[in-house]
Write an enzyme that holds these catalytic residues in place. Structure first.
Site, PDB file in Angstrom:
ATOM      1  N   ASP A 119       8.024  -1.433  40.302  1.00 27.36           N
ATOM      2  CA  ASP A 119       9.218  -2.274  40.349  1.00 27.36           C
ATOM      3  C   ASP A 119       9.932  -2.426  39.015  1.00 27.36           C
ATOM      4  O   ASP A 119      10.731  -3.355  38.836  1.00 27.36           O
ATOM      5  CB  ASP A 119       8.867  -3.647  40.926  1.00 27.36           C
ATOM      6  CG  ASP A 119       8.754  -3.597  42.440  1.00 27.36           C
ATOM      7  OD1 ASP A 119       9.487  -2.794  43.056  1.00 27.36           O
ATOM      8  OD2 ASP A 119       7.939  -4.347  43.004  1.00 27.36           O
ATOM      9  N   ASP A 137      10.404  -0.160  49.584  1.00 24.92           N
ATOM     10  CA  ASP A 137      11.129  -0.912  48.555  1.00 24.92           C
ATOM     11  C   ASP A 137      11.477  -0.028  47.354  1.00 24.92           C
ATOM     12  O   ASP A 137      12.453  -0.266  46.644  1.00 24.92           O
ATOM     13  CB  ASP A 137      10.295  -2.098  48.031  1.00 24.92           C
ATOM     14  CG  ASP A 137       9.510  -2.818  49.106  1.00 24.92           C
ATOM     15  OD1 ASP A 137       9.117  -2.166  50.098  1.00 24.92           O
ATOM     16  OD2 ASP A 137       9.253  -4.016  48.957  1.00 24.92           O
TER      17      ASP A 137
HETATM   18  N1  GLY Z   1       9.432  -5.694  46.938  1.00 28.48           N
HETATM   19  C1  GLY Z   1       8.706  -6.746  47.536  1.00 28.48           C
HETATM   20  C2  GLY Z   1       9.524  -7.620  48.364  1.00 28.48           C
HETATM   21  O1  GLY Z   1      10.630  -7.294  48.741  1.00 28.48           O
HETATM   22  O2  GLY Z   1       9.050  -8.717  48.658  1.00 28.48           O
END
Ligand code: GLY
Length: 384
Positions: free
Chosen positions: A102, A159
């Site tokens: 992320d 994601d």
């Molecule tokens: N990327 C984790 C979420 O959207 O909660």
């Protein structure tokens, strides 16, 4: 081919003015509350931002909120707060072994944006370092590893589509195609193994990390395997639009449209996403983040396709933003966050209908798009 002018198409100027005024008032209050703490905001406990680990994946959204508000108002308070958070995040960079895939969420939309606006060398270095870390997570079987836990070497998640713009940025900035190649391989794997024929998506896919063989698709933050976690759908929708913008590859635009059609078909009753489109009828669990992310993706999609086709995506985006704002936005200064029906995961009983800075972020981004700001934070080196 004529493209849609979404600013001209949005005729409810009174609503836009009201949103702008309310955002400025609320976010000024939210910054003041953040100043009372020594951490980067993520969620609230009713009256104050809750304490949060510095390496938490959402921490880029707070300074990104600040840059969006700075663009909207020109108020230097927001820039100062963005810089405070950016510098705090250096501790997360130093402890890089704790970071996941992320890092795009964490650095592109704030350090990458600051570099685009101010040519600050430290911001450039932070963003490029983040890109190096993301590239290093690539498994040559065709996917980016999501998380660090032992046993999760072969786990990838939808994601990640939103982190790929960091890699496209790095290729454009350095002239080295490797980052872009990794991003495209991962996007192609996502088409093959995550996006289903009906446009719904898996959240997680587990591959054999040695061979790349598909093993299973657990339900992740959604209800169950084979269900349809709405935030995952929204990450795919916006993520594929961004991959199309950054590469020009038609298959990414086609995939974004397929996911968008599914998403819109699931919300057209009241324009507010449930947490999982295949969850049981009760409890009626919402996720405002999914709605606001999807709205941003739909507004970009409206611009990407011919004007007559774009109207469909534009209308859906506006309906989502207005419905969610009416149902769940808290404009009072009794809690520093805005959207009250964000849900972390279907099975997280403590994370239902809470506030989240990234739910607010995507609403602010959408408002700036409707106001005509053409700086896309996911592609900050391309204004217009
Ligand atoms: N990327 C984790 C979420 O959207 O909660």
């Amino acid at each position: 081919m004529e493209h849609m002018d979404i600013v001209a198409a949005f005729t409810d100027q009174a609503w836009l003015n009201r949103m702008t005024e309310q955002l400025h008032r609320k976010m000024t209050y939210a910054v003041g509350k953040a100043g009372e703490t020594a951490w980067i905001p993520y969620t609230t406990d009713g009256h104050q931002w809750k304490k949060n680990d510095i390496g938490w994946w959402t921490n880029g959204f707070w300074p990104a909120n600040m840059w969006q508000m700075y663009r909207m108002t020109g108020d230097g308070l927001y820039r100062e707060e963005a810089l405070r958070a950016e510098e705090m995040l250096d501790e997360a960079l130093r402890n890089f072994k704790n970071l996941s895939h992320d890092v795009g969420f964490m650095w592109l939309i704030q350090s990458g944006v600051r570099y685009a606006l101010e040519k600050n060398q430290d911001s450039y270095d932070r963003t490029l370092f983040a890109a190096e870390m993301l590239a290093a997570r690539y498994n040559p079987n065709g996917f980016i590893r999501a998380w660090n836990e032992e046993g999760r070497e072969g786990w990838a998640i939808v994601d990640c589509m939103m982190n790929l713009p960091l890699l496209y940025w790095a290729s454009e900035e350095t002239g080295d195609p490797r980052y872009r190649q990794i991003a495209m391989r991962h996007a192609d794997t996502t088409i093959q193994h995550f996006v289903r024929p009906d446009g719904s998506c898996n959240h997680i896919v587990i591959f054999d990390p040695e061979t790349g063989e598909f093993l299973e698709n657990p339900g992740g933050q959604g209800y169950e395997s084979g269900s349809s976690w709405s935030r995952g759908q929204s990450w795919a929708l916006y993520g594929f639009v961004l991959s199309w913008l950054c590469t020009g590859e038609q298959r990414y635009l086609d995939t974004a449209k397929r996911v968008a059609h599914y998403f819109i078909s699931q919300i057209a009753d009241d324009w507010m996403p449930r947490c999982d489109f295949r969850q049981p009828e009760e409890p009626l669990l919402r996720d405002n983040v999914a709605g606001n992310v999807a709205a941003c993706g739909l507004l970009e999609l409206a611009r990407a396709v011919p004007a007559l086709e774009g109207r469909f995506y534009f209308d859906a985006a506006v309906r989502i933003l207005k419905a969610q704002e009416q149902d769940a936005a808290n404009w009072e200064t009794d809690d520093p966050a805005i959207f009250t029906k964000c849900t972390s995961a279907w099975h997280d009983l403590n994370g239902r209908h809470i506030t989240m800075t990234y739910g607010d972020y995507f609403f602010i981004e959408a408002i700036n798009k409707l106001r005509g700001d053409r700086l896309l934070f996911w592609r900050p080196n391309h204004e217009g």
